[in-house]
Structures are given as C-alpha cells and as structure tokens.
Scaffold this motif. Structure first.
Motif, PDB file in Angstrom:
ATOM      1  N   ARG A 284       0.833  -1.204   0.000  1.00 37.90           N
ATOM      2  CA  ARG A 284       0.000   0.000   0.000  1.00 37.90           C
ATOM      3  C   ARG A 284       0.867   1.252   0.000  1.00 37.90           C
ATOM      4  O   ARG A 284       1.996   1.240   0.489  1.00 37.90           O
ATOM      5  CB  ARG A 284      -0.927  -0.009   1.215  1.00 37.90           C
ATOM      6  CG  ARG A 284      -2.017  -1.072   1.102  1.00 37.90           C
ATOM      7  CD  ARG A 284      -2.933  -1.040   2.299  1.00 37.90           C
ATOM      8  NE  ARG A 284      -3.909  -2.109   2.278  1.00 37.90           N
ATOM      9  CZ  ARG A 284      -5.103  -2.017   1.693  1.00 37.90           C
ATOM     10  NH1 ARG A 284      -5.457  -0.910   1.065  1.00 37.90           N
ATOM     11  NH2 ARG A 284      -5.941  -3.031   1.741  1.00 37.90           N
ATOM     12  N   ILE A 285       0.296   2.309  -0.526  1.00 38.96           N
ATOM     13  CA  ILE A 285       1.049   3.567  -0.630  1.00 38.96           C
ATOM     14  C   ILE A 285       1.562   4.013   0.736  1.00 38.96           C
ATOM     15  O   ILE A 285       2.686   4.504   0.850  1.00 38.96           O
ATOM     16  CB  ILE A 285       0.170   4.658  -1.289  1.00 38.96           C
ATOM     17  CG1 ILE A 285       0.107   4.403  -2.798  1.00 38.96           C
ATOM     18  CG2 ILE A 285       0.736   6.056  -1.024  1.00 38.96           C
ATOM     19  CD1 ILE A 285      -0.724   5.405  -3.562  1.00 38.96           C
ATOM     20  N   GLY A 286       0.765   3.786   1.780  1.00 41.77           N
ATOM     21  CA  GLY A 286       1.182   4.177   3.127  1.00 41.77           C
ATOM     22  C   GLY A 286       2.443   3.475   3.603  1.00 41.77           C
ATOM     23  O   GLY A 286       3.159   3.995   4.472  1.00 41.77           O
TER      24      GLY A 286
ATOM     25  N   GLY B 289       3.399   8.644   6.981  1.00 45.58           N
ATOM     26  CA  GLY B 289       2.093   7.983   6.986  1.00 45.58           C
ATOM     27  C   GLY B 289       2.116   6.655   7.705  1.00 45.58           C
ATOM     28  O   GLY B 289       3.056   6.353   8.441  1.00 45.58           O
TER      29      GLY B 289
ATOM     30  N   LYS C 189      -2.015   1.418   5.076  1.00 49.13           N
ATOM     31  CA  LYS C 189      -3.077   2.364   4.674  1.00 49.13           C
ATOM     32  C   LYS C 189      -2.860   2.807   3.229  1.00 49.13           C
ATOM     33  O   LYS C 189      -1.745   2.799   2.724  1.00 49.13           O
ATOM     34  CB  LYS C 189      -3.055   3.608   5.573  1.00 49.13           C
ATOM     35  CG  LYS C 189      -3.315   3.314   7.034  1.00 49.13           C
ATOM     36  CD  LYS C 189      -4.801   3.109   7.303  1.00 49.13           C
ATOM     37  CE  LYS C 189      -5.035   2.838   8.787  1.00 49.13           C
ATOM     38  NZ  LYS C 189      -6.347   2.261   9.051  1.00 49.13           N
ATOM     39  N   GLY C 190      -3.971   3.223   2.616  1.00 49.97           N
ATOM     40  CA  GLY C 190      -3.876   3.789   1.269  1.00 49.97           C
ATOM     41  C   GLY C 190      -4.048   2.749   0.183  1.00 49.97           C
ATOM     42  O   GLY C 190      -4.227   1.561   0.441  1.00 49.97           O
TER      43      GLY C 190
END
Ligand code: MF3
Ligand code: CO
Ligand code: CO
Length: 269
Positions: free
Chosen positions: A154-156, A196, A200-201
C-alpha cells in the motif's frame, strides 16, 4: 468498497502498457544521465544559472525537452535547491555555490511525450559532518521507501518506512510536497506522501509509475514560499535535503527507472 466506486477510483491511476514502459525507461534513463553529466560541474564558484544552461543544452541535444521550463510558469529548465531551500529553487546567476553548501539538482525530461523525474543532493566541496549525516540519511530513506514497492503493498507503506527511519534521528519529513504518479503527465495520481501509516492507502499494481522523493529537514518540516512564488524554504533556516527516483511497479517488486546503466553512485558512509 462498492465495486462501481472501486472501479472509478482505480481508473484514475494510469497503469502503463509495455510500450509505454519502454518510453518511460528511455526518458528516465536520459534524466539520470543528466545528473551524472552535471556532477563534475558542481563546485565552489559556479552559479546555479550555469548548471541550468549546461543541463538545458544537454537535454535538448538528446532530443528531449526540459520539463520544468514554462511548467505552470516556472522560468528555468531545472530546479536547484541550496541549503535551506526545500525544493523548486530557481537557478540564478546571482546564486554562486560555495564550499560546504549542499545543492539538490532536480531534472525532469520529456522525451517522446513521456516524463522522467529524478534528483540528487550534491556536496559543494567538503560538507560539515551535520550536512553529510542529513544527506546520507535522506538518501537511505528514499531507498527504504523504494524497497516497500511491490504489487499489493500500500502507498502508506512507503511513507511509513521513510518516516520511521528519519524521525528517530531528530529529522522531519516535509508534508507540503510529495511524490507523484508520472507518465504522459509530469504530475498525475497517485500522491505519494513521505510520511504515513503502513497498511493504509491504495494498493500498488504492476505497471504503475511514480516518484519517491523525500525532502528531509534538520529542524521543523514547516516551509515558506518566497516572493518568486516557487522557492520553498525551511521556516527555521536549517538544512533540507532530497533525493528522487521514478519507480515502476513490476510483477514481483520494483524497477528504478531513473538509473543510467546502473552507474548511479551509491553514497558511501
Ligand atoms: N521536479 C519536481 C518534482 O519532483 C517538480 C518541479 S516543478 C517546477 O516533482 F515547475 F518547479 F519545475
Ligand atoms: Co517529482
Ligand atoms: Co523532480
């Protein structure tokens, strides 16, 4: 998430086709070669305007366009960000590099309609131990961010890895500027924050291309924009460093696109 919403969401992110990825490899390799070319020119007494001219001519000679030039009105072909400048420093004949400075040179090229974006922070002469530690930490944080990249991550995860590494050293992660999707556009979705929470993301998918470009400050992450409407500086006047690569998500991980035949010099300790 509801399927129709999920589809709307993921459609915004342009997953690149094999031929687009080939085009990205070319423009990114050129951008990387500009950084390699400019390195020996970075020394005390040289103006950032001179660096701009040399890069501009090299990029044009290679059949590409220096993407920052006229981008939203930006007046020069590269960004040169010295010491407390976080990013988007405008090259100037009045800005003469001096021994002990750190300078980020940010190169973006447009070749056959595709953008490649990469930057490095260079030392002018001999850095202070404090500057050296900041620059090395920033470089390593970028690599740690890159190592998170694989399908279904995930981007997070990217921002979390960077933040977890730099904050215990007393440094801060700039909030106001981020990495970004890149391809047929200079800046496209997704936004890649350098801070972050892991897990998440959005999930990463093969064929996505984006930059990871952490800006790490010695003091506060807060920034101020100068009257030229571009130059971002630290509000406390302390140093800021940055490195940037354009990354492709592959089937099993990542490929750093902004590498010139693997010739990138890894900072030694
Ligand atoms: N190259 C910068 C980035 O990493 C953007 C520069 S925009 C400019 O996203 F207009 F200042 F050139
Ligand atoms: Co960028
Ligand atoms: Co850039």
């Amino acid at each position: 998430m509801l399927e129709f919403l999920r589809q709307r969401f993921t459609k915004v992110i342009r997953v690149k086709s094999p031929s687009e990825i080939e085009a990205m490899r070319k423009t990114c390799k050129l951008a990387a070669s500009v950084l390699k070319m400019i390195e020996p020119h970075i020394k005390a007494g040289v103006s950032t305007e001179e660096l701009n001219t040399i890069c501009h001519e090299f990029i044009v000679k290679n059949g590409a366009y220096p993407s920052p030039l006229k981008y939203n009105g930006f007046p020069k072909s590269i960004c040169t960000s010295v010491n407390e400048v976080i990013c988007h420093g405008i090259p100037s004949s009045k800005k003469i590099l001096k021994n002990g400075d750190i300078v980020n040179v940010d190169i973006t090229t447009t070749l056959d309609g595709y953008f490649g974006d990469t930057s490095r922070t260079f030392y002018v002469g001999t850095p202070s131990p404090e500057a050296k530690k900041l620059v090395e930490t920033t470089y390593k944080s970028m690599l740690l961010g890159i190592e998170q990249v694989k399908p279904n991550a995930r981007i997070g995860d990217i921002g979390a890895a960077i933040q977890k590494f730099v904050e215990p050293k007393g440094y801060s992660v700039v909030r106001d500027f981020t990495g970004h999707g890149i391809g047929k556009e200079f800046h496209e979705d997704p936004v890649i924050a350098h801070y972050g929470k892991a897990g998440k993301g959005m999930r990463l998918r093969p064929g996505m291309t984006f930059t990871i470009e952490p800006m790490i400050n010695q003091g506060t992450y807060k920034c101020r924009i100068l009257k030229d409407d571009w130059t971002a500086i630290t509000t406390d006047g302390k140093l800021s460093a940055q490195f940037e690569h354009t990354i492709l998500v592959t089937e099993d991980g990542y490929e750093i696109l902004t590498i010139d035949n693997g010739a990138e010099r890894i900072l030694e300790n």
